[in-house]
Motif scaffolding. Structure first.
Motif, PDB file in Angstrom:
ATOM      1  N   THR A  41      35.541  11.995  52.649  1.00  0.00           N
ATOM      2  CA  THR A  41      34.653  11.681  53.105  1.00  0.00           C
ATOM      3  C   THR A  41      33.107  12.267  54.075  1.00  0.00           C
ATOM      4  OG1 THR A  41      34.531   9.424  53.402  1.00  0.00           O
ATOM      5  CG2 THR A  41      34.088   9.647  51.735  1.00  0.00           C
ATOM      6  N   TYR A  56      27.553   7.092  51.677  1.00  0.00           N
ATOM      7  CA  TYR A  56      28.763   5.375  51.480  1.00  0.00           C
ATOM      8  C   TYR A  56      26.783   5.015  50.624  1.00  0.00           C
ATOM      9  CZ  TYR A  56      32.743   6.079  54.018  1.00  0.00           C
ATOM     10  OH  TYR A  56      34.187   6.798  54.107  1.00  0.00           O
ATOM     11  N   ASP A  61      33.978   6.195  48.139  1.00  0.00           N
ATOM     12  CA  ASP A  61      35.227   6.504  49.037  1.00  0.00           C
ATOM     13  C   ASP A  61      34.995   7.932  47.830  1.00  0.00           C
ATOM     14  OD1 ASP A  61      36.547   6.150  46.101  1.00  0.00           O
ATOM     15  OD2 ASP A  61      36.959   3.957  46.306  1.00  0.00           O
ATOM     16  N   LYS A  62      36.523   8.511  48.720  1.00  0.00           N
ATOM     17  CA  LYS A  62      35.807  10.119  48.138  1.00  0.00           C
ATOM     18  C   LYS A  62      36.852   9.692  46.968  1.00  0.00           C
ATOM     19  CE  LYS A  62      41.380  10.701  49.803  1.00  0.00           C
ATOM     20  NZ  LYS A  62      42.206  11.477  50.217  1.00  0.00           N
TER      21      LYS A  62
END
Length: 203
Positions: A41, A56, A61-62
């Protein structure tokens, strides 16, 4: 374009949508340039030119960013192949098979490096789930057409025949685009695909 459930806050305003699009585009860039293992991220935020906190707000999350990037990639491929198949649905034959296979190759060639990451670096389950959308959409079109034209094939089940044809052509196309084998040119591959599909349907 609608956003999947993994997106934390669906963007409503133009500014928010633009932010999400920047993050997704950056995610695609990072995935291609750095690969799956180095995807993070923080790297996506840097490339997007936003703070991690801003990222965010929309992606937890990634994995959520990856999901959108991969979904969109396979959707782009599916759109091109389905459009080609639909345009030629009334003229089934070698030329229709060749044109549809050519559309698939062209779609895969458009971003060879992203295809390589998606096909070879992503965990198998993650890649398989996303890729299934392409297969399902094209398979349904092919099965519907074969069911409406029983004179075109000797296979007992249009659904099974469509599954075999779509998977065979797709896997051949992916491997050719990634491997670029010297033993077979693009035109030769298309010729072989037409022969393969025609021979199978009429066997």
């Amino acid at each position: 374009m609608p956003y999947p459930p993994l997106v934390r806050k669906a963007p409503q305003q133009a500014r928010s949508r633009e932010m999400v699009e920047r993050i997704v585009a950056a995610g695609r860039t990072v995935l291609v340039e750095r690969g799956y293992d180095a995807f993070s991220t923080n790297r996506v935020a840097t490339v997007a030119g936003v703070s991690p906190g801003s990222l965010y707000q929309y992606f937890p999350d990634k994995a959520a960013i990856l999901a959108v990037v991969i979904d969109r990639y396979w959707e782009e491929v599916a759109e091109r192949v389905a459009a080609s198949l639909a345009d030629r649905i009334g003229a089934f034959g070698p030329s229709m098979v060749r044109d549809t296979a050519d559309a698939l190759l062209t779609a895969l060639e458009a971003d060879r490096e992203l295809l390589r990451v998606v096909a070879e670096e992503l965990p198998i389950q993650r890649s398989k789930e996303r890729r299934a959308a392409l297969e399902r959409r094209v398979r349904e079109l092919a099965a519907t057409y074969l069911a409406a034209r029983p004179d075109l094939t000797h296979r007992p089940s249009p659904a099974i025949a469509a599954w075999v044809v779509v998977n065979a052509v797709e896997n051949l196309a992916v491997r050719w685009v990634l491997d670029q084998p010297s033993v077979v040119s693009r035109e030769q591959l298309l010729d072989e695909m037409v022969a393969l599909v025609g021979g199978y349907l009429l066997a």
